[in-house]
Scaffold this active site. Structure first.
Site, PDB file in Angstrom:
ATOM      1  N   GLY A 125     -28.022 -10.367  10.689  1.00 13.72           N
ATOM      2  CA  GLY A 125     -28.184 -10.586  12.110  1.00 13.72           C
ATOM      3  C   GLY A 125     -26.996 -11.227  12.784  1.00 13.72           C
ATOM      4  O   GLY A 125     -27.112 -11.773  13.861  1.00 13.72           O
ATOM      5  N   CYS A 126     -25.841 -11.209  12.158  1.00 15.21           N
ATOM      6  CA  CYS A 126     -24.677 -11.873  12.748  1.00 15.21           C
ATOM      7  C   CYS A 126     -24.314 -11.181  14.049  1.00 15.21           C
ATOM      8  O   CYS A 126     -24.117  -9.977  14.077  1.00 15.21           O
ATOM      9  CB  CYS A 126     -23.508 -11.840  11.778  1.00 15.21           C
ATOM     10  SG  CYS A 126     -22.063 -12.683  12.419  1.00 15.21           S
ATOM     11  N   GLY A 127     -24.217 -11.952  15.126  1.00 12.65           N
ATOM     12  CA  GLY A 127     -23.937 -11.341  16.404  1.00 12.65           C
ATOM     13  C   GLY A 127     -22.528 -11.535  16.902  1.00 12.65           C
ATOM     14  O   GLY A 127     -22.083 -10.823  17.779  1.00 12.65           O
TER      15      GLY A 127
END
Length: 292
Positions: A125-127
């Site tokens: 989920g790294c944004g």
């Protein structure tokens, strides 16, 4: 968001089957001093390579579902394209190492993308991994002008409708969800993923494919609200975000500047509004005093 991907050729390679979204694994359980063995369902997590014109732009860890929607939503929320029609073709390829979402865009768009020199290799989920400057990380969100209003009951009903539809979370209790809701129509699109950013990107892709006018509805989130969630919501075009968890202070400032109504800590008995409360039809002060 009303553009559709009708001109986009979408194919999926069938040489390898896609991994299942969840697997059952052996585990030892210790509860109240008692020990037992058995199985538990856990979500699958695979590397997904997002490529443009044959060049890998990002590798994200994600749930192996709705990958075509994920690719489209990512391209939109990252500003790589402005509409689905700007993606000339998409294909989802399952390989031994994971999944490739291959997209082709106009050469002019590709030149602009190459100039950004982004190459992400992020955890779940790294944004924001791989952005090249502080300014890029906190860039302003698009201005949202949606003028739809909602009652508190509508917002609470929308969030209550979300839980029963989270099939993967019911099985694993370990994934996030993002959903789009319209009054009178209910939840029209929902996406789940091990990463909250991924779930929202998938939802943006679904909404773009369906041609929803997101200004009419609500964005529902099962996660906390950080700046990148607000930035992605602005691309979707919703005027109201409703989340079960709290926002960060930067998310609040970003939502305020973008004109987004940010509602959070949504529970059965109510919620908190942090920005632009005018879209929520609150009781008059006289009515509040009477109720109190």
């Amino acid at each position: 968001m009303t553009d559709t991907a009708s001109t986009c050729a979408l194919t999926q390679d069938t040489a390898l089957p896609a991994p299942p979204p969840a697997r059952r694994v052996e585990r030892v359980q210790v509860r109240d001093g008692a020990v037992s063995t058995g199985e538990r369902a856990v979500p699958e997590e695979v590397p997904v390579a997002l490529t443009f014109n044959g060049t890998t732009h990002a590798v994200m860890m994600a749930s192996p579902t709705d990958i075509a929607d994920f690719a489209l939503g990512f391209a939109l929320t990252e500003g790589i394209v402005a509409s689905p029609a700007e993606i000339l073709s998409r294909e989802v390829i399952v390989v031994d190492e994971g999944i490739e979402a291959r997209m082709w865009i106009a050469e002019e768009k590709m030149k602009h993308l190459s100039a950004r020199r982004r190459a992400l290799a992020g955890p779940t989920g790294c944004g924001l991994c791989g952005v090249e400057s502080l300014a890029e990380a906190v860039k302003p969100a698009a201005l949202v002008t949606a003028d739809t209003h909602f009652s508190p009951a509508t917002l609470l009903d929308a969030m209550a409708a979300l839980g029963p539809l989270q099939s993967l979370n019911h099985e694993t209790r370990a994934v996030h969800a993002a959903a789009y809701f319209e009054p009178g129509r209910g939840i029209l699109a929902l996406a789940e993923d091990v990463g909250r950013h991924n779930a929202l990107d998938k939802l943006v892709g679904k909404a773009a494919e369906a041609g929803f006018d997101a200004a009419r509805g609500l964005l529902l989130l099962t996660s906390r609200v950080s700046i990148e969630m607000v930035q992605k919501a602005a691309v979707l075009g919703v005027g109201v975000i409703a989340a079960v968890s709290a926002p960060t202070s930067l998310a609040i400032r970003t939502a305020d500047a973008a004109g987004i109504t940010l509602c959070a800590i949504v529970r059965q008995d109510g919620f908190e509004i942090f920005t632009h409360p005018g879209r929520i039809a609150l009781p008059s002060p006289e009515r509040q005093n009477h109720v109190a």
